[in-house]
Design a protein around this motif. Sequence first.
Motif, mmCIF file in Angstrom:
data_model
loop_
_atom_site.group_PDB
_atom_site.id
_atom_site.type_symbol
_atom_site.label_atom_id
_atom_site.label_comp_id
_atom_site.label_asym_id
_atom_site.label_seq_id
_atom_site.Cartn_x
_atom_site.Cartn_y
_atom_site.Cartn_z
ATOM 1 N N UNK A 424 0.818 -1.208 0.000
ATOM 2 C CA UNK A 424 0.000 0.000 0.000
ATOM 3 C C UNK A 424 0.852 1.258 0.000
ATOM 4 N N UNK A 425 1.996 1.196 -0.695
ATOM 5 C CA UNK A 425 2.907 2.351 -0.736
ATOM 6 C C UNK A 425 2.282 3.547 -1.448
ATOM 7 N N UNK A 426 1.316 3.281 -2.366
ATOM 8 C CA UNK A 426 0.699 4.380 -3.097
ATOM 9 C C UNK A 426 -0.291 5.153 -2.240
ATOM 10 N N UNK A 427 -0.680 4.583 -1.124
ATOM 11 C CA UNK A 427 -1.604 5.258 -0.226
ATOM 12 C C UNK A 427 -0.823 5.890 0.926
ATOM 13 N N UNK A 428 -1.458 6.815 1.614
ATOM 14 C CA UNK A 428 -0.900 7.246 2.885
ATOM 15 C C UNK A 428 -1.039 6.077 3.854
ATOM 16 N N UNK A 429 -0.116 6.001 4.822
ATOM 17 C CA UNK A 429 -0.222 4.903 5.777
ATOM 18 C C UNK A 429 -1.568 4.958 6.493
ATOM 19 N N UNK A 430 -2.180 3.794 6.679
ATOM 20 C CA UNK A 430 -3.499 3.714 7.297
ATOM 21 C C UNK A 430 -3.340 3.834 8.815
ATOM 22 N N UNK A 431 -3.998 4.808 9.399
ATOM 23 C CA UNK A 431 -3.816 5.097 10.813
ATOM 24 C C UNK A 431 -4.952 4.513 11.638
ATOM 25 N N UNK A 432 -4.712 4.373 12.936
ATOM 26 C CA UNK A 432 -5.740 3.906 13.857
ATOM 27 C C UNK A 432 -5.505 4.544 15.220
ATOM 28 N N UNK A 433 -6.544 4.585 16.039
ATOM 29 C CA UNK A 433 -6.479 5.073 17.416
ATOM 30 C C UNK A 433 -7.503 4.259 18.189
ATOM 31 N N UNK A 434 -7.028 3.396 19.063
ATOM 32 C CA UNK A 434 -7.899 2.441 19.747
ATOM 33 C C UNK A 434 -7.778 2.540 21.259
ATOM 34 N N UNK A 435 -8.853 2.171 21.899
ATOM 35 C CA UNK A 435 -8.886 2.025 23.355
ATOM 36 C C UNK A 435 -8.967 0.527 23.647
ATOM 37 N N UNK A 436 -7.990 -0.016 24.373
ATOM 38 C CA UNK A 436 -7.959 -1.446 24.655
ATOM 39 C C UNK A 436 -8.111 -1.698 26.152
ATOM 40 N N UNK A 437 -9.013 -2.631 26.471
ATOM 41 C CA UNK A 437 -9.250 -3.043 27.847
ATOM 42 C C UNK A 437 -8.871 -4.515 27.985
#
Length: 582
Positions: A424-437
């Motif tokens: 997926x170099x042609x895309x911006x890196x796919x980001x995430x923000x998670x809350x883990x319990x």
Amino acid sequence: MLRACCDWIHALFGCACSVGLAFIGSMCRGGGDSVSVVEDHGGFQNIATAAHEIGHRNGMSCLTSSLQVPSQSLVPPGQLYSPDDQCKLIWGPKSYLCRGSEFGNVGSICTAMYCRDPSSGNDCVLHTAARGTSCGNKKWCEEGICTFSEKAPEIDESCALGDQPGIAFINKTCDELINELPQYCYKEKVRARCCSSCSKHYSWIAGCEYGDRVLGCKEFHCNMVNDPSVLTDCCNTCSYGTLIPTTPSLDFSVRPFTTEEPTRHRPATCVDSADINGQSCQRYIGEQGRHSCYNTRLSAYCCQSCRAVLSVQIPDCPYGDRLPTFCSRQVNVTERWCRNFRPHCCDTCTGSAPRVFGSPFVFIAVAVLLINDQLHSQVFSMDPSIVQQTFKAAPLTTEFFLQGSVMENSLETLVNRLKGLCDNADYQQESFQDHEMVFHIKNTSVPTPLVFRVRHSLVQTECWSLRYLGHAEVGDKNRPTLVRSYIDCPTSENVAQFIGELGFRMDHEFVVKGFYFHKGRMKITVSKFYKMNQPGNTTNDTIETVCPSYLVELSVVTSSGQEAVGDDMKNFAEQLKPYPFL
């Protein structure tokens, strides 16, 4: 103007063989010499000669400057008659255009159009294409030259001439042969004659463009490690090969409604804040496809429209397949194929990939089985048929993984290297923000508690998932990666309450932010962990970093026994050194 053959010209005028003859300045003059003789075998081959002889009759000599031909508003003959049709006009209904590298390509057809002579065994005779014959994308023939023109049609230059009409090979047409044996398309000569039929079977997988190279491939052949040629010969059965990207990266312009930058992490309610390429977000996404929302810049400006097409059924597949063109071309979507290409085709592989569960009941049953197995107690009673059905529907999968870390001052170097190595170099890196319990349940008879992890996306707030991560297996020091049992499935938002009722208690919680890349079926995650100063509060002003470094993790989820993936992961990790050392 009379039409005659070469022998007639020789008999009338006693000259050497010529394709045209006329008296200069004889137009409208008496005495019988106001005539031109042109040899024409059809197929628009002598249009220039006829115009030349008419010019003589108008008083022009061969030394006169060229005649200016007025522009034509009518459809040129090359657009009314294909090269195959032109050959038929010259040689009769059994003729056609000869195809192959020895006869040039579509770009040379203006001066080199070879037609099959049906009276011979396999002779192809040189001719020139008619004016207006397509010779490339937005190009056609003008005065024997392949010329760009806005009036010329758009064509696919990879198969501009189409299949050869009639019998192509072994008494079969292209369509009959390739539908029966698509592996013939690996031969250049077959592709040249049957490019249209071959394109229907093109897989977009390098090294496996037309499926298995031999007949009789079975899945058990894929495990014959003593014969490495099996993977190449049975590439489709064994899902072997490298993806050829087919969905271009987005290139769009943004006209914001305000001067404020949109937030990349969308709030619970949001609105679109820009027009994209001069049209509304809703219309642009409708035309491009919902996978365009994987672009973090687009999803930030088109928050409301992206939310409208978001799916919460699969946490890591909110906008469907990432490469829909490639995924939609797959005819036989198997579990093995999905293990390799699920990162690109997560929606297509829903229900096929081993980490996706058919229903919440399946995960509940598996959870109960894990509890029973680890605590060695019959806390829950289960019907044997349900146990059998559960394991059939959701087998416990295996995760091969490597972990390392990178300091923040080396993060940019690592990201640039990943962009060059990953799919997926042609895309911006796919980001995430998670809350883990993290929840656990203890029993005095078992020293190690059973741990479940509930993860909630703070970006796509509808997405909840429940995971079980087993302990890393130890003992085999020659194994290139760590290995552990793994289950992951989407759930509803009340999952924490549910496992609490099973007896689990929350041990700790944290926020994790980062991004990930894909390399085949390998997932590369770069993330930073944040401590929550207030229980349950995930806002930025109440969290703080645990340490200045980032966790880098390589992971492949597959069925047990796929030890070869460990070597692939180790080889990939070597290319990231020294940022980080895995």
